[in-house]
Design a protein around this motif. Structure first.
Motif, short mmCIF file in Angstrom:
data_model
loop_
_atom_site.label_atom_id
_atom_site.label_comp_id
_atom_site.label_asym_id
_atom_site.label_seq_id
_atom_site.Cartn_x
_atom_site.Cartn_y
_atom_site.Cartn_z
N ASP A 258 -8.30 -21.39 45.01
CA ASP A 258 -7.94 -20.99 43.65
C ASP A 258 -9.16 -21.05 42.73
N GLU A 259 -9.96 -22.12 42.88
CA GLU A 259 -11.16 -22.25 42.04
C GLU A 259 -12.14 -21.12 42.33
N ILE B 218 -11.44 -18.18 43.56
CA ILE B 218 -10.86 -16.94 43.08
C ILE B 218 -11.11 -16.80 41.58
N GLU B 219 -10.96 -17.90 40.85
CA GLU B 219 -11.21 -17.86 39.40
C GLU B 219 -12.67 -17.52 39.12
N GLU C 175 -6.17 -25.00 49.29
CA GLU C 175 -5.57 -24.08 48.33
C GLU C 175 -6.22 -24.24 46.95
N ARG C 176 -6.47 -25.48 46.54
CA ARG C 176 -7.13 -25.70 45.24
C ARG C 176 -8.53 -25.11 45.24
#
Length: 111
Positions: A62-63, A65-66, A58-59
């Motif tokens: 998220d990275e 996606i950013e 998940e992390r």
């Protein structure tokens, strides 16, 4: 009397077998409890590892996606600049076209 001895011996044997079966039953229940506890610990350990891996994934997502969002913002800014430049050029061409049209109109009137 021999029949009484045999019955007494048989009863003693039955009681002894009953006692042995009770002991075996308790032993099996303890073994089952130990196995159950061991399995529960292993299941909890697997669940913890899965949760950690899911958190890591998940992390990372998220990275990523950013990063993608940042790239999209840059693309949007570049497109906006290019659209502005293109709009300016179209404005200039439109003005030139109007001037040319006016000049053609003046030339036609002078003929």
């Amino acid at each position: 009397m021999k029949q009484e001895v045999n019955q007494h011996t048989i009863l003693q044997a039955i009681l002894e077998l009953s006692k042995q079966m009770q002991e075996m039953k308790l032993d099996l229940q303890q073994q089952i409890g130990a196995v159950k506890g061991s399995l529960e610990e292993k299941i909890e350990a697997v669940e913890r590892r899965l949760e950690e891996k899911l958190d890591t994934v998940e992390r990372r997502l998220d990275e990523k996606i950013e990063v993608v969002e940042a790239k999209l913002d840059k693309v949007e800014q570049n497109l906006s600049k290019k659209i502005d430049v293109l709009d300016s050029k179209i404005g200039i061409v439109s003005l030139d076209l109007l001037e040319t049209k006016a000049e053609v109109s003046v030339l036609q009137q002078t003929k």
